[in-house]
Design an enzyme around this catalytic site. Structure first.
Site, PDB file in Angstrom:
ATOM      1  N   TYR A   1      26.541  40.439  40.723  1.00 17.85           N
ATOM      2  CA  TYR A   1      26.596  40.363  39.257  1.00 17.85           C
ATOM      3  C   TYR A   1      25.407  41.114  38.641  1.00 17.85           C
ATOM      4  CZ  TYR A   1      26.226  37.895  34.709  1.00 17.85           C
ATOM      5  OH  TYR A   1      26.126  37.561  33.378  1.00 17.85           O
TER       6      TYR A   1
ATOM      7  N   GLY B   1      36.498  33.034  26.558  1.00 16.46           N
ATOM      8  CA  GLY B   1      35.511  32.487  27.488  1.00 16.46           C
ATOM      9  C   GLY B   1      34.444  31.717  26.733  1.00 16.46           C
ATOM     10  N   GLN B   2      33.326  31.452  27.436  1.00 13.85           N
ATOM     11  CA  GLN B   2      32.278  30.604  26.845  1.00 13.85           C
ATOM     12  C   GLN B   2      31.662  31.246  25.592  1.00 13.85           C
ATOM     13  OE1 GLN B   2      28.636  29.993  29.053  1.00 13.85           O
ATOM     14  NE2 GLN B   2      28.152  28.134  27.941  1.00 13.85           N
TER      15      GLN B   2
ATOM     16  N   GLY C   1      37.963  39.510  26.158  1.00  9.59           N
ATOM     17  CA  GLY C   1      37.418  38.326  26.843  1.00  9.59           C
ATOM     18  C   GLY C   1      37.050  37.262  25.823  1.00  9.59           C
TER      19      GLY C   1
ATOM     20  N   LYS D   1      25.235  44.422  36.223  1.00  8.63           N
ATOM     21  CA  LYS D   1      24.610  44.416  34.893  1.00  8.63           C
ATOM     22  C   LYS D   1      23.524  45.487  34.805  1.00  8.63           C
ATOM     23  CE  LYS D   1      26.862  41.086  32.799  1.00  8.63           C
ATOM     24  NZ  LYS D   1      27.777  41.397  31.693  1.00  8.63           N
TER      25      LYS D   1
ATOM     26  N   ILE E   1      42.869  38.017  29.001  1.00 11.49           N
ATOM     27  CA  ILE E   1      44.020  37.936  29.917  1.00 11.49           C
ATOM     28  C   ILE E   1      44.443  36.483  30.072  1.00 11.49           C
ATOM     29  CG2 ILE E   1      43.602  40.070  31.209  1.00 11.49           C
ATOM     30  CD1 ILE E   1      42.264  38.304  33.387  1.00 11.49           C
ATOM     31  N   ARG E   2      43.756  35.570  29.410  1.00 12.92           N
ATOM     32  CA  ARG E   2      44.003  34.136  29.506  1.00 12.92           C
ATOM     33  C   ARG E   2      44.038  33.609  28.081  1.00 12.92           C
ATOM     34  NH1 ARG E   2      39.294  30.352  31.533  1.00 12.92           N
ATOM     35  NH2 ARG E   2      38.394  31.604  29.906  1.00 12.92           N
TER      36      ARG E   2
HETATM   37  N1  NAD Z   1      27.537  32.477  29.637  1.00 15.37           N
HETATM   38  C1  NAD Z   1      26.302  32.836  30.007  1.00 15.37           C
HETATM   39  O1  NAD Z   1      25.427  31.986  30.256  1.00 15.37           O
HETATM   40  C2  NAD Z   1      25.969  34.310  30.086  1.00 15.37           C
HETATM   41  C3  NAD Z   1      24.645  34.680  30.347  1.00 15.37           C
HETATM   42  C4  NAD Z   1      24.341  36.035  30.441  1.00 15.37           C
HETATM   43  C5  NAD Z   1      25.306  36.997  30.222  1.00 15.37           C
HETATM   44  N2  NAD Z   1      26.601  36.606  29.967  1.00 15.37           N
HETATM   45  C6  NAD Z   1      27.597  37.662  29.786  1.00 15.37           C
HETATM   46  O2  NAD Z   1      28.357  37.454  28.609  1.00 15.37           O
HETATM   47  C7  NAD Z   1      29.720  37.885  28.815  1.00 15.37           C
HETATM   48  C8  NAD Z   1      30.671  36.742  28.507  1.00 15.37           C
HETATM   49  O3  NAD Z   1      30.309  35.641  29.304  1.00 15.37           O
HETATM   50  P1  NAD Z   1      31.094  34.254  29.234  1.00 15.37           P
HETATM   51  O4  NAD Z   1      30.146  33.227  29.707  1.00 15.37           O
HETATM   52  O5  NAD Z   1      31.767  34.115  27.938  1.00 15.37           O
HETATM   53  O6  NAD Z   1      32.144  34.510  30.391  1.00 15.37           O
HETATM   54  P2  NAD Z   1      33.500  33.683  30.672  1.00 15.37           P
HETATM   55  O7  NAD Z   1      33.802  33.836  32.114  1.00 15.37           O
HETATM   56  O8  NAD Z   1      33.396  32.310  30.095  1.00 15.37           O
HETATM   57  O9  NAD Z   1      34.561  34.511  29.800  1.00 15.37           O
HETATM   58  C9  NAD Z   1      35.021  35.787  30.182  1.00 15.37           C
HETATM   59  C10 NAD Z   1      36.415  35.965  29.614  1.00 15.37           C
HETATM   60  O10 NAD Z   1      36.896  37.251  30.058  1.00 15.37           O
HETATM   61  C11 NAD Z   1      38.275  37.115  30.381  1.00 15.37           C
HETATM   62  N3  NAD Z   1      38.651  38.169  31.325  1.00 15.37           N
HETATM   63  C12 NAD Z   1      38.499  38.181  32.673  1.00 15.37           C
HETATM   64  N4  NAD Z   1      39.015  39.317  33.181  1.00 15.37           N
HETATM   65  C13 NAD Z   1      39.479  40.046  32.138  1.00 15.37           C
HETATM   66  C14 NAD Z   1      40.121  41.303  32.034  1.00 15.37           C
HETATM   67  N5  NAD Z   1      40.414  42.046  33.113  1.00 15.37           N
HETATM   68  N6  NAD Z   1      40.465  41.761  30.794  1.00 15.37           N
HETATM   69  C15 NAD Z   1      40.201  40.997  29.689  1.00 15.37           C
HETATM   70  N7  NAD Z   1      39.610  39.789  29.734  1.00 15.37           N
HETATM   71  C16 NAD Z   1      39.266  39.314  30.940  1.00 15.37           C
HETATM   72  C17 NAD Z   1      38.393  35.718  31.001  1.00 15.37           C
HETATM   73  O11 NAD Z   1      39.741  35.263  30.947  1.00 15.37           O
HETATM   74  C18 NAD Z   1      37.418  34.912  30.138  1.00 15.37           C
HETATM   75  O12 NAD Z   1      38.094  34.281  29.048  1.00 15.37           O
HETATM   76  C19 NAD Z   1      29.771  38.388  30.257  1.00 15.37           C
HETATM   77  O13 NAD Z   1      29.540  39.771  30.279  1.00 15.37           O
HETATM   78  C20 NAD Z   1      28.621  37.673  30.918  1.00 15.37           C
HETATM   79  O14 NAD Z   1      28.139  38.396  32.013  1.00 15.37           O
HETATM   80  C21 NAD Z   1      26.947  35.280  29.903  1.00 15.37           C
END
Ligand code: NAD
Length: 320
Positions: A143, A12-13, A9, A147, A36-37
């Protein structure tokens, strides 16, 4: 032995910034970024960037063995708002993805795993201000349920199978490099994209909705520091509370207005407000501070300065 890192992943962010930090720390050749992206501009030039679906256990094991992985960072998840639209998809990805990684770590003797939890594990019955490390977890979203269950699985694998899995309960994360992926705190990123373009912003939360937040540079540093901490110092094997700052949309808008006086915000709360209301307003992170020395660096004003600076440099139409 050199550490070899697998990030799942990675685009992502969080992954966008954590991947860079891990490449700086371990060397680019030792960091395998998967998703996957895959962003178009990366696929040709970056051979350490791979397609990997965390739900495909066989592909995960193949990658772990082929690249002789010693640490896994699992970031793939369905986030809070998207999870309310697809609760079973959130459960499947967030739970099966984690179990696949924990099983792969157990069978392949992976030294360390990082998996982020969230303040969404708390529900209406947890104390709101500040929310303690050990308290009742009755999450109100799919969600949050995934968690909270994930935290218990991490603790179980730690005690039962000696898998050294470490976790943080992130608050809402604010970053300029990548757009957020469907969480209730996304407004705190979107607002900056409007402000730098001199556009007004319509906020989907109430003006008074206080939420815990953190600037991404602090979040990435927290991951690195937790993963470096000696195992004997860690006393929390579910997920550590960590705190950055807490603010309302009004306070964030005021911080932006100090720098962009014409900026305007208005409010049109929607269903995301009820998710926000189920979360704490501030976080007690004394275990993280005591066990591995956690301390945030950014407050509201320094984060606003950094966000505006970064976005002005990175958005092409603002360069002309
Ligand atoms: N961003 C926040 O504010 C925040 C806050 C608390 C917890 N989190 C946790 O941090 C983690 C990352 O968050 P984020 O904000 O970067 O999420 P995001 O949605 O921006 O990124 C997630 C990434 O996972 C990839 N993904 C989706 N399905 C997949 C699969 N089957 N196999 C492989 N990759 C896959 C997506 O393409 C994406 O690039 C998550 O577990 C989220 O719950 C984030």
């Amino acid at each position: 032995m050199t550490d070899r890192i697998l990030i799942i992943g990675a685009y992502g962010q969080i992954g966008t910034e954590l991947t860079l930090a891990l490449k700086r720390k371990y060397g680019p050749a030792n960091v395998i970024a998967t998703d996957i992206r895959i962003p178009d501009h990366l696929s040709d030039e970056d051979d350490s960037c791979l397609y990997l679906d965390v739900l495909n256990r066989r592909a995960l094991d193949l990658a772990v063995n082929k690249y002789q992985i010693t640490q896994i960072y699992l970031l793939a998840a369905v986030l809070s708002v998207s999870g309310e639209q697809q609760p079973l998809k959130a459960w499947e990805l967030n739970m099966q993805g984690l179990l696949n990684v924990l099983e792969s770590a157990r069978e392949n003797f992976i030294a360390r795993v990082f998996w982020p939890s969230s303040i969404a594990v708390f529900g209406h019955h947890a104390p709101k201000k500040p929310c303690p490390q050990h308290t009742v977890l009755q999450p109100s979203t799919a969600y949050g349920i995934s968690k909270a269950a994930g935290e218990d699985w991490c603790q179980y694998y730690f005690h039962k199978f000696d898998v050294d899995v470490r976790s943080l309960r992130f608050p809402g994360l604010i970053s300029s490099s990548a757009l957020p992926g469907g969480g209730a705190t996304d407004y705190a990123v979107d607002i900056f994209h409007h402000a730098v373009r001199n556009e007004s912003y319509t906020c989907y939360l109430k003006a008074s909705a206080t939420l815990p937040m953190m600037y991404m540079a602090d979040a990435v540093r927290a991951v690195l520091e937790l993963m470096e901490a000696p195992a004997a110092q860690l006393t929390v094997h579910t997920a550590y509370n960590i705190s950055g700052m807490s603010f309302t949309p009004t306070q964030l808008a005021a911080s932006i207005k100090k720098r962009i006086p014409g900026f305007k915000i208005n409010y049109k709360p929607d269903s995301r407000q009820s998710i926000a209301e189920s979360w704490p307003t501030s976080i007690d992170d004394r275990f993280a501070r005591k066990d591995w020395g956690w301390e945030p660096e950014y407050d509201l004003d320094s984060m606003t300065d950094q966000m505006l600076l970064n976005l002005r440099h990175s958005i092409p139409e603002l360069q002309v």
